[in-house]
Design an enzyme around this catalytic site. Structure first.
Site, PDB file in Angstrom:
ATOM      1  CG  ASP A   1     -55.818  36.280 -57.719  1.00 48.47           C
ATOM      2  OD1 ASP A   1     -56.870  35.649 -57.964  1.00 48.47           O
ATOM      3  OD2 ASP A   1     -54.687  35.840 -57.977  1.00 48.47           O
TER       4      ASP A   1
ATOM      5  CD  GLU B   1     -61.895  33.093 -55.134  1.00 44.50           C
ATOM      6  OE1 GLU B   1     -61.704  33.267 -56.344  1.00 44.50           O
ATOM      7  OE2 GLU B   1     -60.972  33.099 -54.272  1.00 44.50           O
TER       8      GLU B   1
END
Length: 776
Positions: A453, A456
């Protein structure tokens, strides 16, 4: 109108104007181009250099010319253009100042392109242009004024810069290449040209009229205008695919400001453009994945049903879910555990197992296994200063630093406690190995897969250990993060790797799989999710999926849960997950009954999905395919983004509705004859059809001529392992006899011949029956 030319140094925009030299250098052609200072007209569209106005094509007799124009100096600046062939139909166009890294480094230096071989081109020169020719592509560089055209094998111009486009007084509005705080490439779009791609974008599949910022972000949903997995790759219906080999932020203006211009701005001093020519986008994707690599086919169990929740809080809670799956006779292969397996569990992964919540890890994995479920675990590449391992990681230099030497902090993603999280530097070999080997005890205890996960959040002032330029580092971070985990799973276990990644960039398709991020639990969220998957399929072909039911938002209705489950059952992977329960019995008896039927249908189709997965891995094609990919000559297909093909032969038509009553669903049937998978009802295309679908149904059509291998699924099937050794049945649509090569669940080939009523199979997979459709 009067003009004046300034003599002072011009530090602003420059426009490429004239070729001044051409040199053959091995398998490349090096072209020297003169760039001249340029100014944008005040208050009106248009650009000018300091050259004579008539030479620039300006209509000096127009009555509405600006009164005074201050022209820039004519001081030229050298730009080096290098053109080579990266394959029979692929050209590389690399442009930058002398000595730029795009000219010094191999094209693999960023980790996006994985091969550096070139083909020797044929070079043609005349007074007007130099043309670099390959078997299926040719690049023509006009000498003066500078311009570029790309032609395909038939000599058709498929790409051209936009030098012809001007405003009424003749001022150019879109110079071919403009250098101004980055590189602007302006391409002229044809009157019926449509642009698709640019990664996992959640708006309409055709990008005409949109302006996209390609920068990987924690998008906080599928309706914010941001993207978890942008990719600087696009397809044009004129017959080419473009890839910008960069980690820098790219802005793609697809006819948004200027309707006939595809304008691409790269936040870098250089441009590294690959152009693949050809009418068939499948062949172009194949060429693209030769350059950037292909995804290996994941294990069979990955194609089963996954169940997750944010969050399961204890071992007993998850074991209760696994027991309920068995009690309700719902096949399930994987249960996913979000961050509660950690002690410090908020935006932190330090691999410290929470024994208070989940007890002994090996015993817990074994208890799930006894119920037929594998374990998936969440992770992210961030460390909380509250973690006991933070000091060790900082002392050893494993954390990303800033340009001033401080520990870098995750950007944009809010933290619930206000503490700044650090990031692992995957460009440091020791840090990468430390992170990778942290997975070993978990893999040794039987953990099947990790959900990679986030990723970013690399800040713009990061200074990575390997010297990756700061403007490339942010977008490349997810690629390197997922690669580190995927590569190690393969090396440590000896099996095909699998992660479940959210963030990505060009090249991320090499590390299956990816999912569509945090969709809202609404019909709009479901629609955006599918659009994102279709757009990603054209940009990162491989294995993608989504969270059935959406991740957050309003209370999920039973009707929408069923409709999303139907979509999930015919997606490359099938995972239900959200902030609140996603188990089918949580939505009532009808939802449980219908969902179980569709889950079992998926398991029965696993032999077909296995063939589609093999096709994807071998040919570089996505499993989930937009209609435009399989029907490139159909002018309607590009704008159909509410349905898709799963593999080449199944047409899937999701129903975007959150009620339980029957609804009318209008959909497009591509060219040819098709049959409803469940009823054998015939359909013919091309054309639109409207059918009424009760909650139990979703239109799924099979292409005439298809051969679908299937397997019987009964209440005894708990997971994919229970299908091993079961014979397959061949379902033939619109054909009588057939010969087919199939890949068995063991990975070996089986040759099957159907003639008359007899079925003969040579190989490891038993195929004992053939059923012809439509049934008579």
């Amino acid at each position: 109108m009067t003009t004046t030319t300034t003599s002072e140094q011009h530090a602003g925009p420059r426009v490429l104007r004239h070729v001044t030299g051409v040199v053959r250098d091995g398998d490349a052609v090096r072209i020297t181009v003169q760039a001249l200072p340029a100014v944008e007209l005040p208050g009106t569209p248009g650009w000018l250099t300091g050259e004579d106005l008539i030479d620039q094509g300006v209509e000096v007799t127009m009555p509405n010319l600006p009164r005074e124009l201050s022209l820039p100096p004519r001081t030229p600046e050298q730009v080096d253009l290098e053109i080579s062939l990266a394959g029979p139909s692929t050209a590389r166009i690399a442009l930058g100042p002398p000595g730029a890294r795009v000219h010094r480094e191999a094209p693999t230096w960023l980790g996006i392109v994985v091969v550096e071989g070139t083909d020797a081109p044929r070079v043609e020169e005349d007074d007007d242009a130099v043309t670099i020719c390959g078997e299926g592509v040719a690049v023509r560089v006009q000498r003066s004024p500078f311009a570029i055209q790309v032609r395909d094998a038939d000599g058709r111009t498929v790409l051209r810069t936009a030098e012809r486009l001007r405003q009424v007084a003749g001022f150019p509005t879109a110079p071919p290449v403009l250098l101004d705080d980055g590189v602007h490439l302006n391409l002229e779009m044809g009157t019926d040209e449509e642009i698709l791609g640019f990664g996992e974008q959640f708006g309409p599949l055709v990008k005409n009229g949109q302006r996209l910022t390609l920068r990987t972000e924690d998008a906080l949903g599928t309706g914010t205008g941001m993207a978890y997995k942008p990719v600087p790759l696009w397809h044009s219906t004129s017959g080419y695919t473009g890839l910008l080999n960069t980690g820098a932020t790219v802005t793609a203006d697809v006819g948004h400001v200027r309707p006939s211009v595809l304008s691409l701005w790269v936040d870098d001093e250089s441009l590294d453009l690959y152009v693949v020519g050809g009418e068939d986008p499948r062949e172009r994707l194949a060429a693209y994945t030769v350059l950037t690599g292909r995804a290996p086919r994941p294990p069979l169990w990955a194609f089963g049903y996954w169940m997750g929740r944010c969050r399961y809080h204890s071992a007993e809670e998850m074991l209760t879910v696994a027991r309920a799956m068995r009690a309700h006779a719902v096949p399930c292969d994987v249960l996913h555990l979000d961050p509660d397996w950690l002690v410090v569990d908020r935006l932190n992964t330090d691999f410290i197992w929470n024994t208070d919540r989940f007890g002994d890890r090996r015993a817990f994995v074994a208890a799930l296994e006894a119920l037929g479920c594998r374990l998936s675990l969440w992770e992210l590449p961030y460390l909380d200063p509250a973690s006991p391992v933070y000091a060790e990681a900082e002392e050893r230099g494993y954390l990303v630093r800033t340009t001033v030497g401080a520990v870098a902090h995750v950007r944009r993603t809010p933290t619930p406690d206000g503490r700044d999280r650090a990031l692992i530097d995957f460009t440091d070999p020791e840090a990468r190995a430390w992170w990778q080997h942290s997975h070993d005890p978990f893999l040794d205890d039987g953990v099947a897969v990790f959900k990679t996960d986030f990723g970013e959040g690399l800040p713009d002032d990061a200074a990575l250990a390997d010297g990756t330029p700061a403007n490339h580092a942010h977008n490349l971070y997810p690629l390197r993060y997922n690669a580190a985990v995927s590569d190690h799973i393969a090396a440590h276990t000896g099996r095909a790797p699998l992660v479940w990644g959210r963030s990505g960039w060009a090249g991320s398709h090499r590390y299956p799989g990816q999912w569509g991020g945090d969709a809202e639990s609404t019909v709009a969220g479901m629609q955006a999710t599918l659009r994102g998957g279709l757009s990603y399929a054209l940009s990162a072909p491989g294995f993608w999926s989504h969270d059935i039911g959406g991740f957050f938002g309003p209370e999920l209705t039973p009707g929408l849960y069923v409709r999303w489950t139907q979509l999930g059952a015919l997606s490359p992977f099938m995972r239900a997950h959200g902030l609140r329960p996603r188990e089918p019995w949580e939505f009532g008896e009808d939802a449980l009954r219908i969902s179980r039927e569709w889950i079992r249908l998926r398991y029965s189709l696993l032999p077909y999905l296995w063939q589609a997965a093999a096709d994807s891995a071998e040919r570089g094609l996505p499993m989930l395919r937009p209609l435009a990919l399989e029907h490139p000559g159909d002018p309607v297909a590009p704008r159909v983004d509410g349905q898709f093909l799963l593999g080449a032969d199944l047409l899937v038509v999701p129903v975007f509705d959150d009620g339980t009553a029957p609804v009318a669903r209008r959909f497009y049937v591509p060219d040819g004859d098709w049959y409803d998978l469940l009823t054998d009802e015939p359909f013919s295309g091309p054309g639109f059809r409207t059918v009424e679908v009760p909650l139990e149904r979703m239109p799924v059509l099979v292409r005439a001529g298809a051969v679908l291998p299937r397997v019987e699924v009964d209440a005894d099937v708990r997971r994919t392992d229970d299908l091993l050794g079961r014979p397959w049945t061949l379902h033939l649509y619109g054909v009588e006899d057939v010969e087919a090569d199939l890949v068995g669940f063991d990975g070996r080939r089986t040759r099957v011949c159907v003639a008359g009523g007899a079925v003969a199979a040579t190989g490891s997979q038993a195929v004992t029956e053939a059923v012809r459709h439509p049934r008579r």
